[in-house]
Scaffold this motif. Structure first.
Motif, PDB file in Angstrom:
ATOM      1  N   GLU A  52       0.821  -1.154   0.064  1.00 50.96           N
ATOM      2  CA  GLU A  52      -0.059   0.029   0.009  1.00 50.96           C
ATOM      3  C   GLU A  52       0.855   1.327   0.015  1.00 50.96           C
ATOM      4  OE1 GLU A  52      -3.989   1.755   0.022  1.00 50.96           O
ATOM      5  OE2 GLU A  52      -3.268  -0.237  -0.458  1.00 50.96           O
ATOM      6  N   ALA A  53       2.065   1.098   0.873  1.00 53.39           N
ATOM      7  CA  ALA A  53       2.851   2.321   0.785  1.00 53.39           C
ATOM      8  C   ALA A  53       3.293   2.691  -0.758  1.00 53.39           C
ATOM      9  CB  ALA A  53       3.977   2.221   1.758  1.00 53.39           C
ATOM     10  N   ARG A  54       3.804   1.603  -1.259  1.00 55.32           N
ATOM     11  CA  ARG A  54       4.396   1.907  -2.705  1.00 55.32           C
ATOM     12  C   ARG A  54       3.341   2.565  -3.618  1.00 55.32           C
ATOM     13  NH1 ARG A  54       6.283  -3.191  -6.000  1.00 55.32           N
ATOM     14  NH2 ARG A  54       4.230  -4.180  -5.383  1.00 55.32           N
ATOM     15  N   ALA A  55       1.900   1.888  -3.364  1.00 59.36           N
ATOM     16  CA  ALA A  55       0.721   2.785  -4.261  1.00 59.36           C
ATOM     17  C   ALA A  55       0.843   4.271  -3.838  1.00 59.36           C
ATOM     18  CB  ALA A  55      -0.353   1.944  -3.996  1.00 59.36           C
ATOM     19  N   HIS A  56       0.910   4.345  -2.606  1.00 55.85           N
ATOM     20  CA  HIS A  56       0.819   5.991  -2.291  1.00 55.85           C
ATOM     21  C   HIS A  56       1.988   6.828  -2.876  1.00 55.85           C
ATOM     22  CE1 HIS A  56      -2.918   6.039  -0.063  1.00 55.85           C
ATOM     23  NE2 HIS A  56      -2.219   5.023   0.820  1.00 55.85           N
ATOM     24  N   ILE A  57       3.294   6.046  -2.685  1.00 54.16           N
ATOM     25  CA  ILE A  57       4.396   6.605  -3.481  1.00 54.16           C
ATOM     26  C   ILE A  57       4.108   6.918  -5.118  1.00 54.16           C
ATOM     27  CG2 ILE A  57       6.731   6.490  -3.825  1.00 54.16           C
ATOM     28  CD1 ILE A  57       6.921   4.996  -1.290  1.00 54.16           C
ATOM     29  N   ILE A  58       3.551   6.134  -5.735  1.00 59.90           N
ATOM     30  CA  ILE A  58       3.354   6.162  -6.980  1.00 59.90           C
ATOM     31  C   ILE A  58       2.448   7.368  -7.241  1.00 59.90           C
ATOM     32  CG2 ILE A  58       2.050   5.246  -9.000  1.00 59.90           C
ATOM     33  CD1 ILE A  58       2.958   2.241  -7.960  1.00 59.90           C
ATOM     34  N   ASP A  59       1.379   7.449  -6.549  1.00 63.05           N
ATOM     35  CA  ASP A  59       0.456   8.437  -6.469  1.00 63.05           C
ATOM     36  C   ASP A  59       1.075  10.192  -6.193  1.00 63.05           C
ATOM     37  OD1 ASP A  59      -1.382   7.000  -7.643  1.00 63.05           O
ATOM     38  OD2 ASP A  59      -2.464   6.361  -5.853  1.00 63.05           O
ATOM     39  N   ASP A  60       2.423  10.096  -5.287  1.00 63.02           N
ATOM     40  CA  ASP A  60       2.792  11.225  -4.689  1.00 63.02           C
ATOM     41  C   ASP A  60       1.904  11.873  -3.544  1.00 63.02           C
ATOM     42  OD1 ASP A  60       4.438  13.145  -4.031  1.00 63.02           O
ATOM     43  OD2 ASP A  60       4.370  14.204  -6.001  1.00 63.02           O
ATOM     44  N   ARG A  61       1.443  10.666  -2.879  1.00 63.11           N
ATOM     45  CA  ARG A  61       0.883  10.923  -1.473  1.00 63.11           C
ATOM     46  C   ARG A  61       1.473  10.458  -0.446  1.00 63.11           C
ATOM     47  NH1 ARG A  61      -3.550   8.288  -0.795  1.00 63.11           N
ATOM     48  NH2 ARG A  61      -4.635   9.912   0.271  1.00 63.11           N
ATOM     49  N   LEU A  62       2.636  11.129   0.028  1.00 66.02           N
ATOM     50  CA  LEU A  62       3.478  10.568   0.759  1.00 66.02           C
ATOM     51  C   LEU A  62       3.210  10.520   2.309  1.00 66.02           C
ATOM     52  CD1 LEU A  62       6.835  12.063  -0.606  1.00 66.02           C
ATOM     53  CD2 LEU A  62       5.801   9.935  -1.105  1.00 66.02           C
ATOM     54  N   ARG A  63       2.268  11.277   2.793  1.00 62.94           N
ATOM     55  CA  ARG A  63       2.003  11.257   4.264  1.00 62.94           C
ATOM     56  C   ARG A  63       1.392   9.953   4.877  1.00 62.94           C
ATOM     57  NH1 ARG A  63      -0.652  16.538   6.261  1.00 62.94           N
ATOM     58  NH2 ARG A  63      -0.412  15.708   8.388  1.00 62.94           N
ATOM     59  N   PRO A  64       0.272   9.284   4.233  1.00 59.73           N
ATOM     60  CA  PRO A  64      -0.204   8.155   4.372  1.00 59.73           C
ATOM     61  C   PRO A  64       1.034   6.943   3.987  1.00 59.73           C
ATOM     62  CG  PRO A  64      -1.590   9.147   2.511  1.00 59.73           C
ATOM     63  CD  PRO A  64      -0.374   9.801   2.732  1.00 59.73           C
ATOM     64  N   ALA A  65       1.903   7.113   3.161  1.00 59.98           N
ATOM     65  CA  ALA A  65       3.042   6.171   3.293  1.00 59.98           C
ATOM     66  C   ALA A  65       3.967   6.403   4.395  1.00 59.98           C
ATOM     67  CB  ALA A  65       3.701   6.367   1.981  1.00 59.98           C
ATOM     68  N   PHE A  66       4.235   7.476   4.992  1.00 56.24           N
ATOM     69  CA  PHE A  66       4.996   7.565   6.236  1.00 56.24           C
ATOM     70  C   PHE A  66       4.451   6.512   7.270  1.00 56.24           C
ATOM     71  CE2 PHE A  66       6.173  12.003   4.541  1.00 56.24           C
ATOM     72  CZ  PHE A  66       7.157  11.490   3.617  1.00 56.24           C
ATOM     73  N   LYS A  67       3.287   6.606   7.482  1.00 56.39           N
ATOM     74  CA  LYS A  67       2.384   5.948   8.541  1.00 56.39           C
ATOM     75  C   LYS A  67       2.848   4.375   8.516  1.00 56.39           C
ATOM     76  CE  LYS A  67      -1.849   5.088  11.089  1.00 56.39           C
ATOM     77  NZ  LYS A  67      -3.253   5.489  10.965  1.00 56.39           N
ATOM     78  N   MET A  68       2.544   3.953   7.053  1.00 54.21           N
ATOM     79  CA  MET A  68       2.629   2.607   6.649  1.00 54.21           C
ATOM     80  C   MET A  68       4.287   2.083   6.916  1.00 54.21           C
ATOM     81  SD  MET A  68       0.106   2.775   3.495  1.00 54.21           S
ATOM     82  CE  MET A  68      -1.674   3.298   3.674  1.00 54.21           C
ATOM     83  N   GLU A 202      12.064  13.253   4.452  1.00 50.91           N
ATOM     84  CA  GLU A 202      11.283  12.046   5.452  1.00 50.91           C
ATOM     85  C   GLU A 202      11.162  10.764   4.873  1.00 50.91           C
ATOM     86  OE1 GLU A 202       7.459  11.696   8.519  1.00 50.91           O
ATOM     87  OE2 GLU A 202       7.854  13.482   7.250  1.00 50.91           O
ATOM     88  N   LEU A 203      11.124  10.675   3.558  1.00 50.72           N
ATOM     89  CA  LEU A 203      10.692   9.372   2.830  1.00 50.72           C
ATOM     90  C   LEU A 203      12.004   8.891   2.937  1.00 50.72           C
ATOM     91  CD1 LEU A 203       9.367   7.196   1.041  1.00 50.72           C
ATOM     92  CD2 LEU A 203       9.673   8.814  -0.954  1.00 50.72           C
ATOM     93  N   ALA A 204      13.105   9.373   2.689  1.00 48.63           N
ATOM     94  CA  ALA A 204      14.368   8.720   2.556  1.00 48.63           C
ATOM     95  C   ALA A 204      14.766   8.072   3.947  1.00 48.63           C
ATOM     96  CB  ALA A 204      15.546   9.922   2.084  1.00 48.63           C
ATOM     97  N   GLU A 205      14.321   8.977   4.882  1.00 43.64           N
ATOM     98  CA  GLU A 205      14.783   8.493   6.196  1.00 43.64           C
ATOM     99  C   GLU A 205      13.916   7.315   6.572  1.00 43.64           C
ATOM    100  OE1 GLU A 205      17.332   9.469   8.751  1.00 43.64           O
ATOM    101  OE2 GLU A 205      17.805   9.838   6.673  1.00 43.64           O
ATOM    102  N   LYS A 206      12.592   7.067   6.109  1.00 45.83           N
ATOM    103  CA  LYS A 206      11.556   6.171   6.405  1.00 45.83           C
ATOM    104  C   LYS A 206      12.402   4.909   5.566  1.00 45.83           C
ATOM    105  CE  LYS A 206       8.147   7.661   8.765  1.00 45.83           C
ATOM    106  NZ  LYS A 206       8.702   8.883   9.586  1.00 45.83           N
TER     107      LYS A 206
END
Length: 263
Positions: A52-68, A202-206
């Motif tokens: 699911e996080a990958r799907a959000h990264i594809i959509d450039d919706r990073l905040r939900p991806a951070f939680k995952m 933040e994505l890099a650090e996650k």
């Protein structure tokens, strides 16, 4: 109906708690089975969240991806701690179980392989050991046909305007990721100006957290195996400790490690 649902029925506890089938009378076999079954459940959660996080990264919706991604790191913490429990098994304890394991080995875990593939540790040849289970082999091949979470992250950097060569973006997605100086330079821009690129920073650090925890999990595996069987060959035919030591050198996100030296 909802009112008929009980704690046991909702969690399907009858099947879960009756899924342990020791092959010997050894006391510690229950420990061995439960630790590995619990690990597979945590891996299932990791795969669920990473997909699911990958799907959000594809959509450039990073905040939900951070939680995952943060949740995966916490789940990895549970996987790491499982070695502490398993390491209470002594060499003698394990010797009473090992003859009953046959050729089975954690090396054959399809979920472990799937998590590696999702992160970018792509070894197509490893699918061969899963051919006896066609659905599993098909799922692994399907994952190899998709860009990994890191490949999608680099594609996002390109869409955000960073100079990522087309040759990097068009790499075969089924092959392991190779270090790119241009990708390292893009990450250096982000790390040198975090306020301007905070979500990418933040994505890099996650992602670094995931790599860090994955390597801790691998190291815990190595030290637990070393403690229990020394340098014997693994049940799956691997060289055991030397194999695990070699795996520790592999990196999912090489530029996120090398950029630390570059900056």
């Amino acid at each position: 109906m909802a009112q008929d649902v009980t704690y046991s029925s909702y969690l399907d506890l009858d099947r879960i708690l009756n899924a342990q089938h020791p092959a010997s009378d050894a006391h510690d076999e229950m420990l061995f089975i439960i630790v590995h079954q619990a690990s597979e459940l945590w891996l299932k959660l990791c795969i669920h969240e990473l997909t699911e996080a990958r799907a959000h990264i594809i959509d450039d919706r990073l905040r939900p991806a951070f939680k995952m991604l943060a949740r995966v790191a916490r789940a990895q913490g549970q996987l790491i701690q499982s070695w502490d429990v398993l390491s209470t098994m002594t060499p003698h304890d394990y010797s009473t179980i090992r003859p009953h394991l046959g050729g089975s080995s954690g090396f054959q875990s399809a979920q472990y392989r799937m998590m590696e593939y999702l992160l970018g540790g792509r070894k197509p040849e490893m699918i061969a050991m899963h051919e006896a289970t066609p659905d599993v082999a098909t799922a692994l091949r399907a994952e190899l046909a998709r860009p990994s979470i890191y490949h999608e992250t680099i594609s996002l950097l390109s869409r955000r305007g960073f100079d990522v060569p087309a040759g990097v973006l068009e790499r075969p997605v089924g092959e392991p990721w190779q270090h790119s100086p241009e990708v390292e330079a893009a990450w250096a821009q982000i790390y040198n100006s975090p306020k301007e690129h905070w979500d990418l920073y933040e994505l890099a650090e996650k992602l670094v957290d995931l790599e860090y925890h994955f390597q801790r999990w691998r190291f815990g595996h190595l030290k637990t195996v070393e403690r229990i069987i020394g340098f014997k060959t693994g049940t799956g035919g691997t060289p055991g400790v030397p194999y695990l030591a070699g795996v520790l050198k592999a990196a999912f996100f090489p530029e996120l490690l090398s950029v630390r030296t570059a900056i």
